[in-house]
Design an enzyme around this catalytic site. Sequence first.
Site, PDB file in Angstrom:
ATOM      1  N   TRP A   6      25.300 -32.052  60.111  1.00  0.00           N
ATOM      2  CA  TRP A   6      24.219 -31.284  61.012  1.00  0.00           C
ATOM      3  C   TRP A   6      23.125 -31.731  61.755  1.00  0.00           C
ATOM      4  CZ3 TRP A   6      25.344 -26.645  59.242  1.00  0.00           C
ATOM      5  CH2 TRP A   6      25.309 -26.733  57.864  1.00  0.00           C
TER       6      TRP A   6
ATOM      7  N   ASP B  90      14.463 -32.725  58.852  1.00  0.00           N
ATOM      8  CA  ASP B  90      15.341 -31.548  58.492  1.00  0.00           C
ATOM      9  C   ASP B  90      15.455 -32.006  56.656  1.00  0.00           C
ATOM     10  OD1 ASP B  90      17.281 -30.055  57.348  1.00  0.00           O
ATOM     11  OD2 ASP B  90      19.024 -30.394  58.632  1.00  0.00           O
TER      12      ASP B  90
ATOM     13  N   LYS C 206      18.862 -24.328  48.095  1.00  0.00           N
ATOM     14  CA  LYS C 206      19.388 -26.427  47.700  1.00  0.00           C
ATOM     15  C   LYS C 206      18.584 -26.236  46.777  1.00  0.00           C
ATOM     16  CE  LYS C 206      21.670 -27.253  51.764  1.00  0.00           C
ATOM     17  NZ  LYS C 206      22.542 -26.970  51.215  1.00  0.00           N
TER      18      LYS C 206
HETATM   19  C1  LIG Z   1      20.861 -31.082  55.533  1.00  0.00           C
HETATM   20  C2  LIG Z   1      21.786 -29.394  56.298  1.00  0.00           C
HETATM   21  N1  LIG Z   1      20.898 -29.015  57.707  1.00  0.00           N
HETATM   22  C3  LIG Z   1      21.516 -27.704  58.058  1.00  0.00           C
HETATM   23  C4  LIG Z   1      21.807 -26.929  56.908  1.00  0.00           C
HETATM   24  C5  LIG Z   1      21.896 -25.791  57.607  1.00  0.00           C
HETATM   25  O1  LIG Z   1      21.546 -24.665  56.380  1.00  0.00           O
HETATM   26  P1  LIG Z   1      21.548 -22.889  57.042  1.00  0.00           P
HETATM   27  O2  LIG Z   1      22.166 -22.909  56.164  1.00  0.00           O
HETATM   28  O3  LIG Z   1      20.547 -22.421  55.946  1.00  0.00           O
HETATM   29  O4  LIG Z   1      21.414 -22.601  58.749  1.00  0.00           O
HETATM   30  C6  LIG Z   1      22.596 -27.365  55.819  1.00  0.00           C
HETATM   31  C7  LIG Z   1      23.562 -26.918  54.793  1.00  0.00           C
HETATM   32  O5  LIG Z   1      23.972 -26.619  54.097  1.00  0.00           O
HETATM   33  C8  LIG Z   1      22.144 -28.585  55.534  1.00  0.00           C
HETATM   34  O6  LIG Z   1      22.820 -29.056  54.000  1.00  0.00           O
END
Ligand SMILES: Cc1ncc(COP(=O)(O)O)c(C=O)c1O
Length: 360
Positions: free
Chosen positions: A102, A172, A196
């Site tokens: 991520w 994040d 989540k």
């Molecule tokens: C730490 C983290 N950041 C970003 C994301 C991406 O999220 P999204 O699917 O809402 O774009 C996730 C998805 O699991 C994640 O765990």
Amino acid sequence: MNRVYNFSAGPSMLPEEVLKQAQKELVVYGDTGMSVMEMSHRSKDFKDIIDEAESLLREIMNIPDNYKVLFLQGGASSQFAMVPLNLFRNSKKADYVNTGQWSRKAIAEAKRYGTVNIVASSEDSTFNYIPELDPNTFSKDADYFYITTNNTIYGTRYTEIPDTGDIPLVADMSSNILSEEYDVTKFGVIFAGAQKNMGPAGLTVVIIREDLIGHAMDITPTMFNYKTHADNGSMFNTPPTYSIYIAKLVFEWVKKMGGVSALEKINKEKASILYDFLDNSNFYKGTVVPKDRSLMNIPFVTNSKELDEKFVKEAAKKGLVNLKGHRTVGGMRASIYNAMPIEGVKALVEFMKEFEIENR
Ligand SMILES: Cc1ncc(COP(=O)(O)O)c(C=O)c1O
């Protein structure tokens, strides 16, 4: 069919009482004669819902008045672009810590708009630890400093938040918001996908210090400008109304549980049941360096891929589902977000013991 223990990394379990409350109100909400899904986002009834959601989130996270709370769409992934587009304002440089897929995606996006300095990375060891940070390597003139507080795929978390002085810290928090206490004043921006710990997919929460709003790059699309949403109370266009309503119910549940500090205590207890078991096992192995272990996502393996696959299949037959590790790392991963009851973790450990006896 009974409800299972769902160890999915996201979308994930919601508190059962939230689902039941939503079920009760699904067809007719209060005295409105309609479902929340059917309401105008500009109606008084929906305004009450979004206002209450915001005020509850402010209360449970202790968010100061000089921060805006935005209810957006586009997932946490859109924030990978929104952060640089809005925060690159002077040097157009930012410091990033690379702790997994991520953050890597966030880095790739930021590079489209400015210069990225990767201050540390744990890529050399499949991201199974949080790298030490040396403030001497931080850029003095960075527009912001970026971290991922909990790494969903690899199961690591920062136990200490870096001190970046006057440089705004961006986090994040998608996979650990509301799971442990954070001092919001240490951050310039916090963002998280809801799916989540907050509610259904489709909602992304952004908490941003007011002075960071209003300096977006000229090329920023209207919908990607924080100012657009801050000036319009997250109502520039139609927000994800039903997801916001469920998030409000989740925030009420968090408060009823005793707030984030009470949940943090329970989360530590839940995680330690599983980690203690893994640490005493010769059959299973946790994959993360102990000091950086996540409270939310716990990856582990046996000593063979075949056994891992068998484990996931047999666990599912016992009502313990979605234990397969992320497709890029394999093995198993138990995601135990706020809504996973302690009984679910105990049931998993009992199953692990049985599986070991049968397959040793
Ligand atoms: C730490 C983290 N950041 C970003 C994301 C991406 O999220 P999204 O699917 O809402 O774009 C996730 C998805 O699991 C994640 O765990």
